[in-house]
Write a protein that holds these residues in place. Structure first.
Motif, short mmCIF file in Angstrom:
data_model
loop_
_atom_site.label_atom_id
_atom_site.label_comp_id
_atom_site.label_asym_id
_atom_site.label_seq_id
_atom_site.Cartn_x
_atom_site.Cartn_y
_atom_site.Cartn_z
N GLN A 198 32.11 -56.44 0.87
CA GLN A 198 31.04 -56.95 1.75
C GLN A 198 30.40 -58.20 1.16
OE1 GLN A 198 29.89 -55.66 4.88
NE2 GLN A 198 28.87 -57.63 4.88
N ALA A 199 30.34 -59.25 1.96
CA ALA A 199 29.66 -60.47 1.55
C ALA A 199 28.16 -60.22 1.55
CB ALA A 199 29.99 -61.62 2.50
N PRO A 200 27.44 -60.82 0.59
CA PRO A 200 25.98 -60.64 0.60
C PRO A 200 25.37 -61.27 1.85
CG PRO A 200 26.65 -62.19 -1.12
CD PRO A 200 27.89 -61.67 -0.47
N SER A 201 24.34 -60.66 2.36
CA SER A 201 23.73 -61.19 3.58
C SER A 201 22.64 -62.19 3.31
CB SER A 201 23.18 -60.09 4.43
OG SER A 201 22.54 -59.10 3.70
N CYS B 213 41.03 -67.79 0.70
CA CYS B 213 40.59 -66.50 0.18
C CYS B 213 40.88 -66.43 -1.31
CB CYS B 213 41.31 -65.37 0.89
SG CYS B 213 40.92 -63.74 0.19
N TRP C 31 38.96 -56.36 0.27
CA TRP C 31 37.73 -56.65 1.00
C TRP C 31 36.51 -56.08 0.28
CZ3 TRP C 31 33.75 -53.82 3.10
CH2 TRP C 31 32.89 -54.50 3.96
N ASN D 2 33.70 -61.39 7.02
CA ASN D 2 32.49 -60.86 6.38
C ASN D 2 32.77 -60.35 4.96
OD1 ASN D 2 33.61 -58.27 6.85
ND2 ASN D 2 32.44 -58.01 8.74
N CYS D 3 33.83 -60.90 4.36
CA CYS D 3 34.20 -60.55 2.98
C CYS D 3 33.66 -61.60 2.01
CB CYS D 3 35.72 -60.46 2.86
SG CYS D 3 36.31 -60.14 1.18
N ALA D 4 33.27 -61.17 0.84
CA ALA D 4 32.74 -62.08 -0.18
C ALA D 4 33.80 -63.05 -0.70
CB ALA D 4 32.16 -61.28 -1.34
#
Length: 112
Positions: A109-112, A90, A107, A74-76
Motif C-alpha cells: 500500500q502506498a502511503p496516503s 515499477c 504490492w 496504489n502501490c508504493a
C-alpha cells in the motif's frame, strides 16, 4: 570584404558546436535517459511475482495476499510521477513500465 562563411573563426565555432552536441548525446545515453521498457508478462521476474496487467483477474486462490482494490496504481513501488498512458515504472521490476491496473505479489500500500 571577407567571405565570412570560410573564416577560421566560423570553422572553429561550428566544430565546437558539433562537439558539444556529441558530448550531450553521449552523456544522455550513459546516464540512462531513455524510454522505459514495458514489462512483459513472460518476463521471469513477472512470472515469479505473478504480475498481471489486470488486477480484477487475479486468482485469489493462487495469490492469497491479494486484497480487493489493490493494483499497481496504489502501490508504493509504482512511480506515479513518471506515469504515461496509464503505465509507469515499477521498482519491483527494474523500473520497467507496468499497467496502472496491474498487480503482483510485491504490492504494498502506498502511503496516503
Amino acid at each position: 570584404m571577407k567571405d565570412e562563411t570560410q573564416t577560421r573563426r566560423n570553422f572553429l565555432r561550428s566544430s565546437l558546436t558539433a562537439a558539444g552536441g556529441a558530448v550531450a548525446v553521449t552523456l544522455t545515453a550513459s546516464c540512462g535517459v531513455q524510454a522505459a521498457e514495458a514489462l512483459s508478462t513472460d518476463d521471469p521476474t513477472a512470472k515469479a511475482l505473478q504480475y498481471t496487467e489486470d488486477a480484477s483477474k487475479v486468482d485469489k486462490a493462487k495469490a492469497p495476499t491479494f486484497k480487493d482494490g489493490s493494483n499497481c496504481g496504489n502501490c508504493a513501488l509504482y512511480m506515479k510521477a513518471q506515469a504515461a498512458n496509464k503505465h509507469a515504472p515499477c521498482g519491483a521490476f527494474g523500473n520497467k513500465m507496468v499497467a496502472e491496473q496491474g498487480w503482483c505479489l510485491a504490492w504494498v500500500q502506498a502511503p496516503s
